[in-house]
Design a protein around this motif. Structure first.
Motif, PDB file in Angstrom:
ATOM      1  N   ARG A 132       0.801  -1.251   0.058  1.00 13.03           N
ATOM      2  CA  ARG A 132       0.145  -0.090  -0.148  1.00 13.03           C
ATOM      3  C   ARG A 132       0.662   1.201   0.032  1.00 13.03           C
ATOM      4  N   PRO A 133       0.592   2.039  -1.132  1.00  8.55           N
ATOM      5  CA  PRO A 133       1.610   3.269  -1.126  1.00  8.55           C
ATOM      6  C   PRO A 133       1.280   4.341  -0.079  1.00  8.55           C
ATOM      7  N   LEU A 134       2.317   5.384   0.344  1.00  5.85           N
ATOM      8  CA  LEU A 134       1.842   6.192   1.380  1.00  5.85           C
ATOM      9  C   LEU A 134       1.021   7.273   0.630  1.00  5.85           C
ATOM     10  N   VAL A 135       0.079   7.799   1.234  1.00  6.54           N
ATOM     11  CA  VAL A 135      -0.450   8.919   0.563  1.00  6.54           C
ATOM     12  C   VAL A 135      -0.751  10.122   1.517  1.00  6.54           C
ATOM     13  N   GLY A 136      -0.037  11.416   1.410  1.00 10.07           N
ATOM     14  CA  GLY A 136      -0.527  12.522   2.135  1.00 10.07           C
ATOM     15  C   GLY A 136       0.758  12.380   3.108  1.00 10.07           C
ATOM     16  N   ILE A 137       1.554  11.574   3.335  1.00  9.45           N
ATOM     17  CA  ILE A 137       2.902  11.770   4.452  1.00  9.45           C
ATOM     18  C   ILE A 137       3.904  11.701   3.503  1.00  9.45           C
TER      19      ILE A 137
END
Length: 132
Positions: free
Chosen positions: A12-17
């Protein structure tokens, strides 16, 4: 860096950080928890242990908060945003208080100087996460 390597391997890719800031914060938390635990133990072995009670307590509290935040951040950004911000702020506050206390003993105790530096690094890493 193992933390960054594990982040990259996660499906799961990081989003928003920012991934680099996240990895840096996790590593700073783990290092600070270790430094605080070690400093508390070293304080317990000093002759003037009574004078170091506040330092010992802050070391223990800071270590616990750093350890908890490292685990929360390692699980990824799915944590409720309000809870995540509160956890990061609590850790930054604990690091500031512990770092300030250790700094007052740094001239007398090398372990307090080292711990104060670790606390400062962790506080800055927490503040750099920019979770807004």
């Amino acid at each position: 860096m193992l933390v960054a390597e594990m982040q990259e391997a996660h499906p799961r890719p990081l989003v928003g950080i920012d991934a680099d800031a996240l990895a840096e914060c996790i590593e700073a938390c783990l290092a600070c928890a270790q430094a605080c635990t070690s400093c508390a133990d070293a304080c317990l072995h000093e002759e003037m242990v009574v004078d170091l009670r506040r330092c010992i307590r802050l070391n223990q509290d800071c270590a616990d908060l750093c350890d908890a935040l490292a685990r929360i951040l390692t699980r990824g950004p799915d944590t409720a945003p309000g809870l995540l911000r509160a956890a990061v702020q609590a850790c930054a506050d604990a690091c500031r208080m512990c770092g300030d206390e250790c700094a007052t003993h740094a001239e007398m105790h090398e372990h307090c100087r080292i711990c104060a530096e670790a606390c400062r690094r962790c506080e800055q890493a927490c503040l750099a996460l920019n979770l807004d």
